[in-house]
Design a protein around this motif. Structure first.
Motif, PDB file in Angstrom:
ATOM      1  N   VAL A  99      -3.258  10.097   7.290  1.00 21.28           N
ATOM      2  CA  VAL A  99      -4.288   9.054   7.282  1.00 21.28           C
ATOM      3  C   VAL A  99      -3.646   7.669   7.319  1.00 21.28           C
ATOM      4  O   VAL A  99      -4.082   6.781   8.050  1.00 21.28           O
ATOM      5  N   GLU A 100      -2.570   7.508   6.540  1.00 17.30           N
ATOM      6  CA  GLU A 100      -1.913   6.199   6.463  1.00 17.30           C
ATOM      7  C   GLU A 100      -1.423   5.751   7.836  1.00 17.30           C
ATOM      8  O   GLU A 100      -1.427   4.546   8.137  1.00 17.30           O
ATOM      9  N   ILE A 146       0.961   4.302  -2.730  1.00 14.54           N
ATOM     10  CA  ILE A 146       0.826   5.714  -2.379  1.00 14.54           C
ATOM     11  C   ILE A 146       1.990   6.521  -2.961  1.00 14.54           C
ATOM     12  O   ILE A 146       1.793   7.622  -3.490  1.00 14.54           O
ATOM     13  N   ASP A 159      -5.287   1.392   3.417  1.00 20.85           N
ATOM     14  CA  ASP A 159      -6.392   1.364   2.457  1.00 20.85           C
ATOM     15  C   ASP A 159      -7.124   2.701   2.431  1.00 20.85           C
ATOM     16  O   ASP A 159      -7.481   3.210   1.365  1.00 20.85           O
ATOM     17  N   ARG A 160      -7.328   3.262   3.601  1.00 17.75           N
ATOM     18  CA  ARG A 160      -8.015   4.556   3.650  1.00 17.75           C
ATOM     19  C   ARG A 160      -7.172   5.646   3.013  1.00 17.75           C
ATOM     20  O   ARG A 160      -7.675   6.538   2.328  1.00 17.75           O
ATOM     21  N   ALA A 161      -5.861   5.568   3.209  1.00 14.44           N
ATOM     22  CA  ALA A 161      -4.959   6.568   2.619  1.00 14.44           C
ATOM     23  C   ALA A 161      -4.986   6.482   1.098  1.00 14.44           C
ATOM     24  O   ALA A 161      -5.004   7.501   0.405  1.00 14.44           O
ATOM     25  N   VAL A 162      -4.990   5.248   0.584  1.00 13.15           N
ATOM     26  CA  VAL A 162      -5.062   5.066  -0.870  1.00 13.15           C
ATOM     27  C   VAL A 162      -6.358   5.661  -1.404  1.00 13.15           C
ATOM     28  O   VAL A 162      -6.373   6.342  -2.436  1.00 13.15           O
ATOM     29  N   ALA A 202      -1.278  15.158   4.184  1.00  8.81           N
ATOM     30  CA  ALA A 202      -2.655  14.737   4.488  1.00  8.81           C
ATOM     31  C   ALA A 202      -2.786  13.226   4.339  1.00  8.81           C
ATOM     32  O   ALA A 202      -3.400  12.552   5.177  1.00  8.81           O
ATOM     33  N   ILE A 203      -2.182  12.687   3.278  1.00 10.13           N
ATOM     34  CA  ILE A 203      -2.292  11.254   3.022  1.00 10.13           C
ATOM     35  C   ILE A 203      -1.475  10.461   4.037  1.00 10.13           C
ATOM     36  O   ILE A 203      -1.940   9.448   4.565  1.00 10.13           O
ATOM     37  N   ALA A 262      -6.097  19.839   0.553  1.00 13.75           N
ATOM     38  CA  ALA A 262      -5.246  19.069   1.443  1.00 13.75           C
ATOM     39  C   ALA A 262      -4.764  19.925   2.610  1.00 13.75           C
ATOM     40  O   ALA A 262      -4.606  19.437   3.725  1.00 13.75           O
ATOM     41  N   ARG A 316       1.088  12.788  -9.159  1.00 17.28           N
ATOM     42  CA  ARG A 316       0.615  14.163  -8.952  1.00 17.28           C
ATOM     43  C   ARG A 316       1.587  15.194  -9.507  1.00 17.28           C
ATOM     44  O   ARG A 316       1.188  16.289  -9.898  1.00 17.28           O
ATOM     45  N   LEU A 344      -8.134   8.084  -0.028  1.00 13.65           N
ATOM     46  CA  LEU A 344      -8.030   9.549   0.042  1.00 13.65           C
ATOM     47  C   LEU A 344      -7.218  10.079  -1.124  1.00 13.65           C
ATOM     48  O   LEU A 344      -7.576  11.066  -1.768  1.00 13.65           O
ATOM     49  N   GLN A 345      -6.128   9.388  -1.438  1.00 22.34           N
ATOM     50  CA  GLN A 345      -5.283   9.835  -2.537  1.00 22.34           C
ATOM     51  C   GLN A 345      -6.046   9.834  -3.853  1.00 22.34           C
ATOM     52  O   GLN A 345      -5.941  10.769  -4.646  1.00 22.34           O
ATOM     53  N   ARG A 378       0.837  -1.210   0.000  1.00 23.10           N
ATOM     54  CA  ARG A 378       0.000   0.000   0.000  1.00 23.10           C
ATOM     55  C   ARG A 378       0.861   1.245   0.000  1.00 23.10           C
ATOM     56  O   ARG A 378       0.561   2.239  -0.676  1.00 23.10           O
ATOM     57  N   PRO A 426       1.622  19.433   0.778  1.00 26.23           N
ATOM     58  CA  PRO A 426       0.358  19.439   1.535  1.00 26.23           C
ATOM     59  C   PRO A 426      -0.448  18.156   1.391  1.00 26.23           C
ATOM     60  O   PRO A 426      -0.878  17.574   2.388  1.00 26.23           O
ATOM     61  N   SER A 427      -0.637  17.689   0.160  1.00 22.89           N
ATOM     62  CA  SER A 427      -1.433  16.468  -0.005  1.00 22.89           C
ATOM     63  C   SER A 427      -0.665  15.264   0.522  1.00 22.89           C
ATOM     64  O   SER A 427      -1.251  14.326   1.081  1.00 22.89           O
ATOM     65  N   LEU A 483      -8.321  12.846  -3.847  1.00 25.64           N
ATOM     66  CA  LEU A 483      -7.594  14.100  -4.068  1.00 25.64           C
ATOM     67  C   LEU A 483      -7.106  14.212  -5.507  1.00 25.64           C
ATOM     68  O   LEU A 483      -7.073  15.306  -6.075  1.00 25.64           O
ATOM     69  N   ALA A 484      -6.728  13.070  -6.104  1.00 27.12           N
ATOM     70  CA  ALA A 484      -6.235  13.093  -7.482  1.00 27.12           C
ATOM     71  C   ALA A 484      -7.333  13.517  -8.443  1.00 27.12           C
ATOM     72  O   ALA A 484      -7.073  14.162  -9.455  1.00 27.12           O
ATOM     73  N   ALA A 520      -7.121  20.104  -5.417  1.00 22.61           N
ATOM     74  CA  ALA A 520      -6.821  19.226  -4.278  1.00 22.61           C
ATOM     75  C   ALA A 520      -5.723  19.778  -3.388  1.00 22.61           C
ATOM     76  O   ALA A 520      -5.711  19.558  -2.184  1.00 22.61           O
TER      77      ALA A 520
END
Lengths: 179, 179
Positions: A132-133, A36, B157-160, A128-129, B176, A43, B162-163, A32, A124-125, B166-167, B172
């Motif tokens: 969460v991770e 990411i 999984d949640r981070a993926v 944020a990611i 962020a 991006r 979110l990404q 994972r 920034p993103s 945002l993408a 975004a």
DNA sequence: TTAAGGTAGCTTACAAAATTAGCTATGTAA
DNA sequence: TTACATAGCTAATTTTGTAAGCTACCTTAA
């Protein structure tokens, strides 16, 4: 199936299932994380590994000179591959490659202003990611995990050394039973 | 350099250096684990990935039917690659590939007697090496680590997700910052 | 000091590992 | 049926590593 570990600390009800779940979980998490990284790269128009090399040059550059081998060792990829990736980053104007002054075998890798701007734009993103991770890490869990992981790395080295030793020994199977 | 995380739990004296050390350590440990897999394979005349596929078929086979996709998902490699590796294992007489009975698209993968003998032969040294690799895990650390890792997988999984979100969003970067 | 042998860093060319894309066959649901 | 989804395979492509070669540096010793 034969057990894959024998330490009683790692067996639950005589089974190594939980242990194998741990290893599988570690791989799953890393997969994972790589996904990411790929996304971070996308991006800013880079492949995952290109982004990783770029940010590694930037981070390692804070503490000293960075050359091709520095990055290869840090990321555990071949030097030849770092040559390829850094050339691409150079052609994009994100990284500069200058022959070292003190040792001219070394190629000094530095991130250009354009490269830093790209990383700043991403930050920034990325934060944020990452937040969460790693949301499940409390301060205490973070401390514990770091400690355990560094110990595991050291044990991993010893395990690799043991494996090399056993591989050299023709009667290693029998020996392993004794250990 | 801009910070890569912002959660205060993960910052030490305002720096993300420890956090990055954790991530780097995780990758480092997994690299050692892969090296050890390679060595296990070498002992029985297989490449690391071939050994991994073989033992995965054996372990997953305990709990139910195993087909190409089962292994591909488990090891996070492409189905096409599993096709290639299992064909090799089949030609070595270690794995059998039989068209599924209920669903004839599926190819049932099973380890042959010869394959099991090979795994049995490997087991003692495998256990000895794994015991060393994970020697630093006490019962309590093992419990804690498993818990943390499974949480991290879920957060990953949640981070993926979110990404991905945002993408898709053109603004975004600004978003962020708010998160 | 300097010549000789050895080592280290980088690159180029080639080889291997693994993925993606496209195809066929089978299954599933409208 | 028809249409769509899924499983596996093949071929082409991409990604990454290995081996060889070049240059630069570092000993050692004459």
């Amino acid at each position: 199936m034969p057990l894959t570990v024998s330490r009683p600390e790692l067996l639950v009800a005589g089974s190594d299932a939980e242990f194998r779940r741990l290893v599988h979980g570690l791989f799953g998490f890393l997969a994972r994380h790589e996904a990411i990284r790929e996304g971070h790269g996308a991006r800013i128009g880079l492949a995952g590994i290109e982004y990783t090399v770029l940010i590694s040059i930037a981070h390692l550059g804070v503490q000293g000179e960075v050359n091709v081998k520095t990055i290869a060792d840090h990321l555990r990829v071949s030097g030849a591959f770092v040559t390829t990736v850094t050339r691409k980053l150079q052609s994009l104007g994100l990284v500069e490659k200058t022959p070292g002054d003190v040792d001219r075998r070394r190629i000094l890798l530095t991130v250009t202003d354009k490269g830093f701007r790209l990383l700043d734009e991403l930050a920034p993103s990325q934060r944020a990611i990452n937040d969460v991770e790693f949301a499940c890490l409390t301060r205490e869990r973070f401390r514990l995990l770091l400690e355990i992981v560094e110990d595991l790395v050291a044990c991993g080295d010893r395990a690799v050394a043991l494996q090399r030793y056993l591989a050299a020994d023709p009667a290693a199977g029998a020996e392993a039973k004794i250990l």
